[in-house]
Design an enzyme around this catalytic site. Structure first.
Site, PDB file in Angstrom:
ATOM      1  N   ASP A 250      25.456  72.868  72.929  1.00 27.64           N
ATOM      2  CA  ASP A 250      25.278  71.432  73.219  1.00 27.64           C
ATOM      3  C   ASP A 250      26.565  70.796  73.762  1.00 27.64           C
ATOM      4  OD1 ASP A 250      24.771  68.694  73.089  1.00 27.64           O
ATOM      5  OD2 ASP A 250      24.270  68.668  70.946  1.00 27.64           O
ATOM      6  N   HIS A 424      25.345  64.267  68.042  1.00 30.49           N
ATOM      7  CA  HIS A 424      25.847  65.408  68.816  1.00 30.49           C
ATOM      8  C   HIS A 424      27.315  65.694  68.491  1.00 30.49           C
ATOM      9  CE1 HIS A 424      22.314  65.688  71.449  1.00 30.49           C
ATOM     10  NE2 HIS A 424      22.261  64.382  71.331  1.00 30.49           N
TER      11      HIS A 424
HETATM   12 ZN   LIG Z   1      18.564  66.678  73.259  1.00 32.51          ZN
HETATM   13 ZN   LIG Z   2      18.115  65.834  70.036  1.00 35.74          ZN
END
Ligand SMILES: [Zn+2]
Ligand SMILES: [Zn+2]
Length: 610
Positions: A250, A424
């Protein structure tokens, strides 16, 4: 780092963390030259392929494919495909009239017989939102946590596909054999509960997809990102198998230095806000799938003597889903219907609403326009936007905040109090993850190109050799072979635009819409007599968006004269072909419009023959 076009220098000065010019010497065994490593014979059993269909170059429509069984080159006819996620993207404002953007399904359509399943990392729309469109075309089982599938299920049900879709619930740590794929679901923390990283154990070692994640050490439910398991995978196992061959991670927050705050830190901010708002009614807005946020709002509300009501369809559904699955805990006695809020004093009510992204038809936007039929705002209301505007939604969110303030409400947002935490990983978390996973190859995923590049820099910083950090884009195909991971061509991966019914909006239509929206349209109708070569009727001009016709009669008359002259000249030269005459009309009209008004509307010539 390496991209499709070859090796490129890292833009060190772009990275936010003050990286050193030369990365430190790598200590990862898999970074040693191949000859110095023992590659077990068992690993020499055909290449594995990774195909990226979306999410690399944009935030949204995440979709990757892992392929095994394709022989030495990886692309043989016997290969099988496993999809990781199938998400949608919300359109940019310049995509006129587009409701959603999906991954291009061409490659999946061509290989439909080979697809064994979709595994879903978590229940966000950018990961499961395109499933219903894929499932219309092909029937494949879907794997994910109960909550992930619960969130995906609504859309699949809306499309009437629930009956023919097998939804397989997996638990944390499950290792499932799906066709030839050995797939492990590793718990991670994110802004929706019960998210997973996906480890695919392949003949070429483990391919680890991080999913969307952060390293929240104090998550609301105590379920942490299982770093210990990732560390275990990283170690070369006793049977001589490789560690983590390829890590896909990510990149969303890779440009942000430091460590993301824990979700529970939002809880304490909410508690003090609720205490400050004694006697006032509180309305909160957050993502409907962020059940941990909703839990913390409900806890703060109940602890400060309030009842809780949900506002908006998606939040009502998700709260019920969360309670049914035991993810959310709100005592039934404290959860009331929004119709009943006026039976309580304002200081004893908390409304949990949707619409944190300022979506024009959402509950919060209606509230801000005074059009919500359940709740009317007054100056005794505090509205807490427990969220952060996704890029592209800022102006909608600002408009909503202005509306709320005009109606007298007090507005609290993440710009003035810490009422939101990202889901995130930021740079330090990615570094931690990399130091534990010690991947042989590193591929940033989930982000715009600049996020991918920043994440690539982190990979290099943490010791992955530069030539093993691959910056891929949508459509890229990677082959994981015995010795190396290589770019191996491209597949179609453009945007699939959805407006109402899928698939009928192409780039040409979008271009037309952009011209219509920005410049308007001019329709010119002329009837000619083919025999005599004379103009019988017209030209008549109908326009929308070029000039306002009732106030521009002189200009329109002049345009008609100019176009008539052009048509008559062509007719006099013996031109009788309708298409040729239409070209003349377009040219004459286009030139007139551009000369006189410096505008470029769409010109639609219609020549009829009598
Ligand atoms: Zn996502
Ligand atoms: Zn997500």
């Amino acid at each position: 780092m390496v991209n499709r076009r070859g090796t490129v220098d890292l833009p060190w000065d772009l990275t936010p963390t003050g990286l050193m010019p030369e990365p430190p010497t790598c200590t990862n065994v898999w970074s040693l030259p191949v000859a110095e490593r023992k590659v077990p014979r068992s690993a020499r059993s055909g290449a594995v392929r990774i195909v990226f269909l979306g999410g690399l170059g944009e935030i949204g429509r995440n979709c990757a494919v892992i392929e095994i069984g394709g022989g030495p080159s990886g692309d043989g006819p016997d290969r099988k495909l496993l999809l990781i996620d199938c998400g949608l993207m919300f359109p940019d404002p310049d995509m006129h009239g587009i409701d959603l953007v999906l991954p291009d399904f061409t490659y999946l359509r061509e290989n439909a017989e080979r697809i064994v399943a979709v595994v879903a990392t978590h229940g966000h729309e950018d990961h499961v939102g395109a499933l219903q469109f894929l499932l219309r075309e092909m029937s494949v089982p879907v794997y994910g946590s109960a909550l992930t599938l619960g969130l995906a299920r609504n859309r699949i049900e809306e499309a009437g596909l629930l009956g023919k879709t097998k939804l397989n619930v997996v638990a944390d740590g499950d290792r499932v054999q799906i066709g030839p794929f050995d797939v492990e679901f590793i718990p991670v923390t994110h802004s929706v509960p019960h998210a997973h990283a996906i480890a695919v154990h392949t003949p070429q070692g483990v391919i680890l997809h991080s999913g969307d994640f952060k390293i929240d050490l104090t998550p609301v439910d105590g379920r942490r990102t299982d770093l210990a398991r990732i560390g275990e995978l990283a170690k070369t196992a006793k049977d001589g198998r490789r560690g983590i061959r390829v890590l896909l991670a990510d990149s969303t927050n890779s440009e942000e230095p430091g460590h993301a705050p824990s979700e529970t830190s939002v809880g304490s901010v909410l508690r003090s806000l609720f205490a400050e708002c004694r006697g006032r009614r509180i309305i909160t807005a957050s993502f409907a799938s962020h059940l941990h946020r909703i839990q913390q709002i409900a806890d703060a509300a109940i602890d400060s003597g309030r009842v809780v009501a949900t506002l908006g369809m998606s939040i009502r559904k998700n709260v019920q889903l969360g309670i049914d699955l035991g993810v959310l805990s709100i005592p039934a006695s404290k959860l009331i219907d929004v119709d009943d809020i006026d039976r309580y004093p304002p200081g004893e009510v908390c409304v949990i609403s949707t619409g944190s992204q300022g979506e024009p038809m959402s509950a919060l936007a209606l509230l801000a326009r005074g059009e919500n039929k359940f709740v009317k705002l007054c100056d005794n209301d505090t509205v807490i936007l427990s969220s952060h505007a996704i890029p592209g939604n800022e102006s909608n969110v600002n408009r909503v905040m202005d509306g709320l303030l005009r109606l007298g409400a007090q507005v609290v947002h993440s710009g003035i109090r810490d009422v939101h935490a990202t889901g995130h990983a930021q740079a330090d978390e990615l570094k931690t993850y990399l130091s534990i996973a010690q991947p042989e190859w590193y591929v940033p995923v989930h982000g715009e190109y600049r996020h991918l590049v920043a994440n690539a820099a982190l990979g290099t910083l943490m010791g992955v050799p530069r030539d093993r950090v691959l910056v891929c884009e949508d459509g890229d195909v990677l082959t994981v072979g015995d010795d190396r991971v290589e770019f191996a061509g491209r597949v179609p991966a453009g945007y699939l635009y959805v407006d109402g019914i899928v698939g009928d909006v192409g780039l040409g239509v979008l271009r037309d819409r952009a011209v219509l929206a920005e410049e308007g349209v001019v329709v010119v109708v002329v009837t000619v007599d083919r025999q005599t070569g004379k103009v019988l009727v017209g030209p008549e001009i109908i326009t929308r968006g070029w000039v306002y016709a009732p106030e521009a009669e002189d200009l329109l008359d002049e345009a008609c004269d100019t176009i008539a002259a052009a048509v008559e000249k062509s007719l006099a030269n013996g031109v009788r072909d309708v298409e040729a005459l239409e070209r003349d009309v377009r040219r004459a009209a286009g030139k007139f419009v551009a000369d006189r008004t410096k505008r470029r509307p769409m010109i639609v010539p219609v020549v009829m023959e009598a």
